[in-house]
Design a protein around this motif. Structure first.
Motif, PDB file in Angstrom:
ATOM      1  N   SER A  77     108.233  17.686  24.937  1.00  0.00           N
ATOM      2  CA  SER A  77     107.121  17.735  23.971  1.00  0.00           C
ATOM      3  C   SER A  77     107.929  18.510  22.914  1.00  0.00           C
ATOM      4  O   SER A  77     109.203  18.922  23.005  1.00  0.00           O
ATOM      5  N   ILE A  78     107.228  18.570  21.674  1.00  0.00           N
ATOM      6  CA  ILE A  78     107.784  19.814  20.862  1.00  0.00           C
ATOM      7  C   ILE A  78     107.119  21.029  20.935  1.00  0.00           C
ATOM      8  O   ILE A  78     105.772  20.931  20.902  1.00  0.00           O
ATOM      9  N   TYR A  79     107.839  22.339  20.817  1.00  0.00           N
ATOM     10  CA  TYR A  79     107.314  23.366  21.057  1.00  0.00           C
ATOM     11  C   TYR A  79     107.600  24.060  19.769  1.00  0.00           C
ATOM     12  O   TYR A  79     108.847  24.131  19.097  1.00  0.00           O
ATOM     13  N   PRO A 123     104.261  13.997  21.147  1.00  0.00           N
ATOM     14  CA  PRO A 123     104.553  12.836  20.339  1.00  0.00           C
ATOM     15  C   PRO A 123     103.647  12.339  19.665  1.00  0.00           C
ATOM     16  O   PRO A 123     102.583  11.659  20.256  1.00  0.00           O
ATOM     17  N   GLY A 124     103.665  11.993  18.173  1.00  0.00           N
ATOM     18  CA  GLY A 124     102.444  11.822  17.392  1.00  0.00           C
ATOM     19  C   GLY A 124     101.371  12.143  17.510  1.00  0.00           C
ATOM     20  O   GLY A 124     100.111  11.984  16.954  1.00  0.00           O
ATOM     21  N   GLN A 125     101.088  13.519  18.113  1.00  0.00           N
ATOM     22  CA  GLN A 125      99.749  14.145  18.070  1.00  0.00           C
ATOM     23  C   GLN A 125      99.704  15.467  17.178  1.00  0.00           C
ATOM     24  O   GLN A 125     100.866  15.941  16.388  1.00  0.00           O
ATOM     25  N   PRO A 139     107.115  16.869   7.748  1.00  0.00           N
ATOM     26  CA  PRO A 139     108.099  15.841   7.610  1.00  0.00           C
ATOM     27  C   PRO A 139     108.838  15.553   8.929  1.00  0.00           C
ATOM     28  O   PRO A 139     108.366  16.299  10.078  1.00  0.00           O
ATOM     29  N   PRO A 140     109.667  14.481   8.993  1.00  0.00           N
ATOM     30  CA  PRO A 140     110.189  14.155  10.348  1.00  0.00           C
ATOM     31  C   PRO A 140     110.994  15.169  10.664  1.00  0.00           C
ATOM     32  O   PRO A 140     111.372  15.308  11.865  1.00  0.00           O
ATOM     33  N   SER A 141     111.362  16.209   9.806  1.00  0.00           N
ATOM     34  CA  SER A 141     112.107  17.405  10.337  1.00  0.00           C
ATOM     35  C   SER A 141     111.329  18.343  11.368  1.00  0.00           C
ATOM     36  O   SER A 141     112.004  19.382  11.958  1.00  0.00           O
ATOM     37  N   ARG A 142     110.344  18.132  11.441  1.00  0.00           N
ATOM     38  CA  ARG A 142     109.146  18.709  12.293  1.00  0.00           C
ATOM     39  C   ARG A 142     108.776  20.422  11.784  1.00  0.00           C
ATOM     40  O   ARG A 142     107.981  20.676  12.137  1.00  0.00           O
ATOM     41  N   GLN A 143     109.342  20.562  10.408  1.00  0.00           N
ATOM     42  CA  GLN A 143     109.110  21.799   9.695  1.00  0.00           C
ATOM     43  C   GLN A 143     107.682  21.723   9.533  1.00  0.00           C
ATOM     44  O   GLN A 143     107.393  20.853   8.695  1.00  0.00           O
ATOM     45  N   THR A 193     111.121  23.129  18.731  1.00  0.00           N
ATOM     46  CA  THR A 193     112.233  22.611  19.765  1.00  0.00           C
ATOM     47  C   THR A 193     111.744  21.398  20.410  1.00  0.00           C
ATOM     48  O   THR A 193     110.494  21.512  20.936  1.00  0.00           O
ATOM     49  N   GLN A 194     112.394  20.341  20.269  1.00  0.00           N
ATOM     50  CA  GLN A 194     112.171  19.213  20.983  1.00  0.00           C
ATOM     51  C   GLN A 194     112.743  19.088  22.320  1.00  0.00           C
ATOM     52  O   GLN A 194     114.144  19.338  22.467  1.00  0.00           O
TER      53      GLN A 194
END
Lengths: 113, 116
Positions: free
Chosen positions: A89-91, A39-41, B40-44, A108-109
């Protein structure tokens, strides 16, 4: 440009279980990569997914924890095994197109309880 | 190993104004690629602009342009006529030209806010 479909987009998992993330590319790509983003990194490379051979892992990441498959030039999976809250995490998966451009899936969160 | 540094964790710009995001990198290679990605916030992760190190001419893509200073190892991104949709995290990235080192190295990112 290549389009990469990644799923699931998000999941909430229990400690000790495993999750497999899939990425499908709409065209052939030579290289595919898996990243983790806390997150945030920024993005940290987990491994390079090689077609027809074992993935190449970065320091701090091991195959037993993050097994990767790449059965062909358009598809790859990453499994997060025996999950703990620290794996939340996000992958992101990515594929290299021509002209060295790197295209990404939508991520993927993952939340581990 | 190559490192990418973004010294501005956050930046803010007024709509329609111009903003410049900074990026420096460290490498011993002479041939490489540099990129700016927008998240963006969508993560893309969206590719904004790309620069080959062997090209002296700065890359431009519509309202986005770079100032590439190879000797100084600097690669800043200029966004002109900023729009609300430009608000996002921006990552600078480095990629080696070598076939043996294909992965992308990212900076820590700069969060851009666009004020209406």
């Amino acid at each position: 440009s290549a389009v990469i479909s990644q799923k699931p987009s998000r999941d909430i998992c229990q400690r000790g279980t495993s999750l497999t993330i899939q990425c499908q590319v709409d065209s052939q790509v030579t290289m595919m990569f898996w990243y983790r983003q806390q997150p945030g990194q920024s993005l940290t490379l987990i491994a390079t997914a090689n077609q027809g051979s074992e993935a190449t892992y970065e320091s701090g990441f091991v195959i037993d924890k993050f097994p990767i498959s790449r059965p062909n030039l358009t598809f790859s999976t990453l499994t997060v095994s025996n999950m703990s809250p620290e794996d939340s995490s996000i992958y992101l998966c990515s594929g290299q197109g021509y002209n060295e451009k790197l295209f990404f899936g939508s991520g993927t969160q993952l939340s581990v309880l | 190993a190559q490192t990418v540094t973004q010294s501005q964790p956050e930046m803010s710009v007024q709509e329609a104004e111009t903003v410049t995001l900074s990026c420096t990198y460290d490498t011993s290679e002479s041939d490489y690629y540099l990129f700016w990605y927008k998240q963006p916030p969508s993560r893309q992760m969206i590719l904004v602009i790309r620069q080959e190190a062997y090209k002296q001419q700065n890359a431009t893509e519509n309202r986005f342009s770079v100032n590439f200073q190879k000797a100084a190892k600097s690669f800043s991104l200029k966004i002109s006529d900023s729009q609300l949709g430009d608000a996002a995290m921006y990552f600078c990235a480095y990629r080696s030209y070598s076939d043996n080192n294909n992965d992308m190295r990212f900076g820590a990112g700069t969060r851009l806010t666009v004020k209406p």
